[in-house]
Design a protein around this motif. Structure first.
Motif, mmCIF file in Angstrom:
data_model
loop_
_atom_site.group_PDB
_atom_site.id
_atom_site.type_symbol
_atom_site.label_atom_id
_atom_site.label_comp_id
_atom_site.label_asym_id
_atom_site.label_seq_id
_atom_site.Cartn_x
_atom_site.Cartn_y
_atom_site.Cartn_z
ATOM 1 N N UNK A 1 17.511 2.369 -0.477
ATOM 2 C CA UNK A 1 17.913 3.682 0.042
ATOM 3 C C UNK A 1 17.950 4.749 -1.054
ATOM 4 N N UNK A 2 18.493 4.397 -2.223
ATOM 5 C CA UNK A 2 18.605 5.385 -3.307
ATOM 6 C C UNK A 2 17.231 5.808 -3.810
ATOM 7 N N UNK A 3 16.332 4.836 -3.988
ATOM 8 C CA UNK A 3 14.986 5.160 -4.471
ATOM 9 C C UNK A 3 14.258 6.040 -3.462
ATOM 10 N N UNK A 4 14.409 5.713 -2.174
ATOM 11 C CA UNK A 4 13.763 6.528 -1.150
ATOM 12 C C UNK A 4 14.314 7.950 -1.161
ATOM 13 N N UNK A 5 15.620 8.068 -1.308
ATOM 14 C CA UNK A 5 16.239 9.396 -1.321
ATOM 15 C C UNK A 5 15.697 10.232 -2.475
ATOM 16 N N UNK A 6 15.609 9.627 -3.642
ATOM 17 C CA UNK A 6 15.121 10.362 -4.813
ATOM 18 C C UNK A 6 13.649 10.737 -4.654
ATOM 19 N N UNK A 7 12.842 9.797 -4.149
ATOM 20 C CA UNK A 7 11.418 10.075 -3.950
ATOM 21 C C UNK A 7 11.224 11.158 -2.886
ATOM 22 N N UNK B 1 9.749 16.622 -1.200
ATOM 23 C CA UNK B 1 10.121 17.823 -0.460
ATOM 24 C C UNK B 1 10.187 19.040 -1.393
ATOM 25 N N UNK B 2 10.654 18.810 -2.630
ATOM 26 C CA UNK B 2 10.650 19.904 -3.610
ATOM 27 C C UNK B 2 9.218 20.335 -3.919
ATOM 28 N N UNK B 3 8.307 19.334 -4.016
ATOM 29 C CA UNK B 3 6.906 19.663 -4.253
ATOM 30 C C UNK B 3 6.332 20.469 -3.086
ATOM 31 N N UNK B 4 6.693 20.078 -1.884
ATOM 32 C CA UNK B 4 6.242 20.798 -0.695
ATOM 33 C C UNK B 4 6.744 22.243 -0.738
ATOM 34 N N UNK B 5 8.004 22.425 -1.095
ATOM 35 C CA UNK B 5 8.597 23.756 -1.141
ATOM 36 C C UNK B 5 7.991 24.586 -2.270
ATOM 37 N N UNK B 6 7.665 23.924 -3.394
ATOM 38 C CA UNK B 6 7.145 24.644 -4.552
ATOM 39 C C UNK B 6 5.812 25.315 -4.234
ATOM 40 N N UNK B 7 5.019 24.697 -3.356
ATOM 41 C CA UNK B 7 3.721 25.253 -2.993
ATOM 42 C C UNK B 7 3.792 26.094 -1.714
ATOM 43 N N UNK B 8 5.001 26.341 -1.267
ATOM 44 C CA UNK B 8 5.182 27.081 -0.015
ATOM 45 C C UNK B 8 4.641 28.506 -0.117
ATOM 46 N N UNK C 1 0.570 20.631 -0.353
ATOM 47 C CA UNK C 1 1.586 20.295 0.643
ATOM 48 C C UNK C 1 1.170 19.101 1.494
ATOM 49 N N UNK C 2 -0.104 19.049 1.859
ATOM 50 C CA UNK C 2 -0.580 17.893 2.635
ATOM 51 C C UNK C 2 -0.456 16.606 1.826
ATOM 52 N N UNK C 3 -0.735 16.691 0.525
ATOM 53 C CA UNK C 3 -0.585 15.518 -0.334
ATOM 54 C C UNK C 3 0.868 15.066 -0.380
ATOM 55 N N UNK C 4 1.790 16.035 -0.447
ATOM 56 C CA UNK C 4 3.211 15.689 -0.466
ATOM 57 C C UNK C 4 3.643 15.049 0.851
ATOM 58 N N UNK C 5 3.128 15.584 1.965
ATOM 59 C CA UNK C 5 3.467 15.024 3.286
ATOM 60 C C UNK C 5 2.930 13.604 3.422
ATOM 61 N N UNK C 6 1.686 13.376 2.984
ATOM 62 C CA UNK C 6 1.101 12.036 3.071
ATOM 63 C C UNK C 6 1.855 11.046 2.193
ATOM 64 N N UNK C 7 2.243 11.496 1.006
ATOM 65 C CA UNK C 7 3.022 10.624 0.127
ATOM 66 C C UNK C 7 4.375 10.301 0.752
ATOM 67 N N UNK C 8 4.980 11.304 1.417
ATOM 68 C CA UNK C 8 6.259 11.078 2.074
ATOM 69 C C UNK C 8 6.124 10.087 3.224
ATOM 70 N N UNK C 9 5.008 10.161 3.961
ATOM 71 C CA UNK C 9 4.764 9.195 5.034
ATOM 72 C C UNK C 9 4.681 7.773 4.472
ATOM 73 N N UNK C 10 4.024 7.617 3.322
ATOM 74 C CA UNK C 10 3.926 6.307 2.681
ATOM 75 C C UNK C 10 5.305 5.795 2.277
ATOM 76 N N UNK C 11 6.117 6.690 1.703
ATOM 77 C CA UNK C 11 7.462 6.284 1.294
ATOM 78 C C UNK C 11 8.301 5.883 2.512
ATOM 79 N N UNK C 12 8.104 6.572 3.629
ATOM 80 C CA UNK C 12 8.830 6.214 4.865
ATOM 81 C C UNK C 12 8.453 4.818 5.331
ATOM 82 N N UNK C 13 7.179 4.459 5.180
ATOM 83 C CA UNK C 13 6.749 3.111 5.540
ATOM 84 C C UNK C 13 7.360 2.073 4.601
ATOM 85 N N UNK C 14 7.518 2.435 3.314
ATOM 86 C CA UNK C 14 8.046 1.488 2.336
ATOM 87 C C UNK C 14 9.546 1.253 2.497
#
Length: 449
Positions: A263-269, A274-281, A294-307
């Motif tokens: 849980x902690x690792x997922x929260x940090x990742x 999300x900060x990366x997504x916001x930075x390119x907003x 932003x799409x790269x950040x979203x795809x990476x977040x989807x992978x982390x959700x699966x993990x």
């Protein structure tokens, strides 16, 4: 450098979402699966007791060929439902059992003691009650396993109708008790309803399960290998003579339950992405898709959700709606049809009907309550917090809703159509009385909460 301020607009639901939202809300309600199953059973009863009764039987006797060459299977629709579709139901049951034992309601001896002991009482006493009306040597004797089962979807559905009147601990107990009861039902099917075993095919099936176990150890998380090899496991179980429902539970046991991220690792990742997504907003336009970054950040977040979610959880979540709203209603439609004109007269004096009815209504409620009381009295287990004995008896009555698994065991126990009809009438009547009785008791005892 001056950044563009970005205007945000409240999200409006598109027309299609407003159309499908009521259906989505219905699917996610606890009682919905049971309601659909009830409607399917009622439809079967109306169909069989209508002028179109012959079409009902002709439909399920229609043969369907699937496969090719030596792998060709030719079975009636009824057999495809009872030997193939029902396996998916037991696969989901197996996933629930594994999750409950490892991380859920049955994960510690203290948690597991009361529901497990109650489930033992809810299996032994109904079987003994049934055998008091049908000796083992009689033609109806093989039906002793019918009143042992609890339909978890129906039972939880009735409990959900009572809403917040019911303490959460009682819902947890019913879930754990029903899961333990399912474990017993699978064991009964495997041990007592297997006539001849083809050891070669049985060995091949277990060899394939071994392959999936290795895949589990290698942390293969894609569900496709488990599904593809699982079909072969089902096929060889079908040829072996051991009922294929056992294959469904065993397949569930080799699905990985480990997560790759805590849980902690997922929260940090997730915060970083999300900060990366916001930075390119600032580089994106309200009316255009997200930027490449932003799409790269979203795809990476989807992978982390699966993990952070185990394959077992993902598969249980994916299969559950199909089981609740397609497979079980089809099973109910195919198996609940019984002619009341010809069946009620004989059923009223049939020892099979009486044995099933009394076993579900009386045997289940007494068995669950008695064994639970003994476990608490002797200190082996403790009562769920906020639950009294009247509520426990109400839940024990709900345990007498044996619809799905009871109908399935009936199809294994009897070959004679008259005995099957008698058993079905006992199941339907017993489940209705047990469900209504449980609801009334819980409604009366919980109205002050």
């Amino acid at each position: 450098m001056e950044h563009r301020s970005r205007t945000t607009h409240p999200l409006e639901n598109p027309p299609i979402e407003r159309i499908v939202r009521p259906f989505q809300d219905f699917i996610h309600k606890e009682a919905s699966g049971g309601i659909v199953l009830i409607l399917a059973a009622v439809a079967a009863l109306i169909w069989v007791n209508s002028p179109w009764e012959d079409s009902y039987h002709q439909l399920w006797e229609t043969h369907l060929k699937i496969g090719a060459g030596s792998f060709l299977l030719d079975m009636s629709l009824e057999h495809w439902i009872n030997d193939a579709l029902i396996v998916v139901f037991f696969f989901v049951v197996g996933l629930e059992i594994k999750r409950s034992i490892l991380v859920g309601e049955l994960s510690t001896p203290r948690r597991a003691a009361l529901p497990a002991i109650a489930a033992i009482g809810g299996m032994i006493v109904p079987a003994l009650v049934y055998l008091s009306f049908n000796s083992l040597g009689s033609e109806g004797g093989r039906g002793w396993g019918i009143p042992m089962a609890t339909d978890i979807a129906f039972a939880l559905g009735v409990l959900a109708l009572l809403g917040r009147r019911i303490p959460l601990s009682l819902k947890v107990f019913l879930s754990a008790f029903a899961i333990a009861d399912d474990m017993g039902a699978v064991a009964v099917i495997a041990v007592f309803f297997t006539d001849e075993i083809s050891w070669v095919n049985f060995g091949i099936a277990f060899g394939l399960l071994g392959v999936l176990l290795v895949a589990n150890r290698l942390d293969v998380r894609n569900p496709l290998p488990y599904i593809a090899v699982g079909v072969l496991v089902w096929y060889y179980f079908l040829l072996s003579g051991v009922h294929t429902t056992v294959a469904g539970v065993l397949l569930a046991s080799v699905v990985p339950i480990r997560v790759r991220l805590d849980a902690d690792s997922f929260y940090n990742r997730a915060r970083y992405l999300l900060d990366e997504f916001k930075r390119h907003d600032e580089d994106s336009n309200d009316m255009l898709p997200a930027t490449i970054e932003q799409r790269a950040a979203v795809q990476a977040l989807e992978t982390e959700c699966q993990h952070v979610e185990s394959p077992l959880q993902r598969m249980e979540h994916a299969f559950l709606p199909w089981v609740a709203f397609l497979i079980m209603p089809i099973f109910g439609l195919a198996n609940a049809g019984v002619s009341l004109d010809s069946g009620l007269g004989s059923a009223s004096t049939s020892s099979v009907t009486v044995g099933v009815f009394v076993g579900l209504v009386v045997g289940k409620s007494i068995g669950v309550t008695l064994l639970a009381w003994l476990a608490v009295r002797t200190g082996v287990a403790v009562m769920p917090q906020g639950v009294n004995w009247r509520q426990m008896f109400g839940v024990a009555l709900l345990g007498g809703i044996g619809f799905t698994v009871a109908l399935f065991i009936t199809s294994l126990a009897f070959a004679d159509d008259a005995l099957i009809a008698d058993a079905k009438i006992g199941i339907l009547a017993g489940s209705i009385v047990a469900g209504a009785g449980g609801w009334i008791v819980l409604r009366m005892t919980s109205s002050h909460n």
